[in-house]
Design an enzyme around this catalytic site. Structure first.
Site, PDB file in Angstrom:
ATOM      1  N   CYS A  63      25.023  -3.666  -1.234  1.00 45.08           N
ATOM      2  CA  CYS A  63      24.109  -3.408  -2.352  1.00 45.08           C
ATOM      3  C   CYS A  63      24.015  -4.561  -3.346  1.00 45.08           C
ATOM      4  O   CYS A  63      23.070  -4.614  -4.134  1.00 45.08           O
ATOM      5  CB  CYS A  63      24.525  -2.132  -3.076  1.00 45.08           C
ATOM      6  SG  CYS A  63      24.431  -0.650  -2.038  1.00 45.08           S
TER       7      CYS A  63
ATOM      8  N   HIS B 251      21.517  -2.835  -9.975  1.00 40.97           N
ATOM      9  CA  HIS B 251      21.387  -2.142  -8.697  1.00 40.97           C
ATOM     10  C   HIS B 251      21.183  -0.666  -8.977  1.00 40.97           C
ATOM     11  O   HIS B 251      21.943  -0.047  -9.738  1.00 40.97           O
ATOM     12  CB  HIS B 251      22.650  -2.368  -7.861  1.00 40.97           C
ATOM     13  CG  HIS B 251      22.801  -1.411  -6.737  1.00 40.97           C
ATOM     14  ND1 HIS B 251      21.777  -1.134  -5.844  1.00 40.97           N
ATOM     15  CD2 HIS B 251      23.858  -0.633  -6.345  1.00 40.97           C
ATOM     16  CE1 HIS B 251      22.195  -0.238  -4.963  1.00 40.97           C
ATOM     17  NE2 HIS B 251      23.439   0.071  -5.249  1.00 40.97           N
TER      18      HIS B 251
ATOM     19  N   ASN C 255      18.563   5.127  -3.989  1.00 39.85           N
ATOM     20  CA  ASN C 255      19.353   3.904  -3.823  1.00 39.85           C
ATOM     21  C   ASN C 255      18.862   3.199  -2.561  1.00 39.85           C
ATOM     22  O   ASN C 255      19.082   3.673  -1.449  1.00 39.85           O
ATOM     23  CB  ASN C 255      20.835   4.278  -3.697  1.00 39.85           C
ATOM     24  CG  ASN C 255      21.742   3.079  -3.526  1.00 39.85           C
ATOM     25  OD1 ASN C 255      21.311   1.987  -3.180  1.00 39.85           O
ATOM     26  ND2 ASN C 255      23.030   3.296  -3.757  1.00 39.85           N
TER      27      ASN C 255
END
Length: 342
Positions: free
Chosen positions: A112, A262, A292
């Site tokens: 990520c 993020h 996400n």
């Protein structure tokens, strides 16, 4: 030579997946998902779409915004942890389809946080003066395309509430190149904490545990995450990373105008934001609609906010990614409004 963002782009698959569609199989409710994550929907790639397809669409959008042709690119860097194939690099497939025949292409896998790692890597390649070494510095070559793209819908166990409710698919991209003095990437800070590599992982499919009937039966190819431990990691490491980055480059936290993290979990990010000391900064969250999207989440959010006209020339942006490894990447840049008119 200052290197900065010349254009942004993104791509989201057509299928919108609401909480109600994932909640029952994961053994939760829509209300539980919103309360725990702030997520209301996410996108899933079509059966015919792979990571490179999403990456190409986002890249084409970024190239159009930058007014740069693919054949002008010197580098194509794709941040992903869900490549089309174990090999070759997904970036090579993207390079071919774009017609970026002069560009070298490679992948970065920092999960990520991968986009920030890829961004700093590309910026160093474009600006050799940032890399210490003997001899004269060569002229910086051309432009770089940096893409974050992931298709997590293919590797999540839909019955695992720790992951199934969080993840979606998407891609975001930026074109990097020369910008005016006083604009562009100021610097970054990249760290990895390999002692905690087991917090986020896909156990099987590599050389340690090759695919077999047993690994399939055991569900060893699913993405797994120790949610509470990851939250504790972020609560501890994110403020430290932000403070260290600002201190390294002598930037007062009060000067930061925009914070683009993020997009892991909206509730977690809203809880963490006051501890970062960015009192003037606007926190930008798109996780409620996109979920996400792993390495895609920062460039996807960056493009969304840019296209909404939220950035002004000279404003200071702070990007921060965190994810498997465990890795943390943060970057500071002065926005060039002339290169990104909206």
């Amino acid at each position: 030579m200052n290197i900065g963002v010349l254009g942004t782009g993104s791509y989201l698959p057509a299928e919108t997946v609401s909480n109600s569609l994932v909640a029952e199989r994961a053994g939760v409710t829509d209300e539980w998902i919103v309360r725990k994550t702030g997520i209301r929907s996410r996108r899933y790639a079509a059966e015919t779409e792979a990571t490179s397809d999403l990456a190409v669409a986002a890249a084409e959008s970024a190239l159009r915004a930058a007014g740069i042709a693919a054949e002008q690119l010197s580098w194509v860097v794709v941040a992903t942890s869900t490549p089309d194939h174990p090999q070759p690099a997904t970036a090579c497939l993207v390079q071919y389809r774009l017609g970026a025949h002069r560009a070298a292409a490679f992948d970065v896998n920092s999960v990520c946080s991968g986009f920030v790692f890829a961004l700093e890597t590309a910026a160093r390649l474009l600006s050799p003066s940032r890399v210490p070494g003997p001899g004269p510095m060569p002229t910086a070559p051309g432009y770089a395309l940096v893409i974050g793209a992931d298709v997590y819908s293919r590797i999540i166990d839909r019955a695992d509430r720790r992951t199934a409710v969080l993840f979606g698919d998407g891609a975001g991209a930026v074109v990097l190149g020369p910008v005016r003095p006083g604009r562009g990437l100021i610097g970054s800070r990249l760290t990895s904490h390999g002692d905690q590599h087991d917090l986020i992982h896909v156990e099987a499919g590599g050389s340690r545990l090759p695919a077999s009937e047993k690994t399939l039966a055991d569900g060893a190819h699913w993405f797994k995450m120790r949610g509470r431990a990851v939250s504790e990691f972020v609560a501890r490491e994110l403020p430290q990373a932000v403070r260290a980055l600002l201190s390294t480059y002598g930037v007062d936290p009060a000067r930061v105008d925009h914070f683009i993290p993020h997009q892991a979990n909206g509730v977690m990010l809203r809880d963490a934001f006051p501890r970062l000391g960015l009192d003037r900064a606007k926190l930008h969250l798109t996780v409620d609609e996109h979920g996400n999207t792993s390495a895609a989440s920062i460039p996807l959010a960056l493009d969304t906010v840019c296209r909404a006209g939220a950035f002004r020339d000279g404003e200071l942006l702070l990007l921060a990614g965190f994810g498997g490894g465990m890795s943390v990447g943060s970057a500071l840049l002065h926005w060039d409004g002339d290169a990104n008119p909206r």
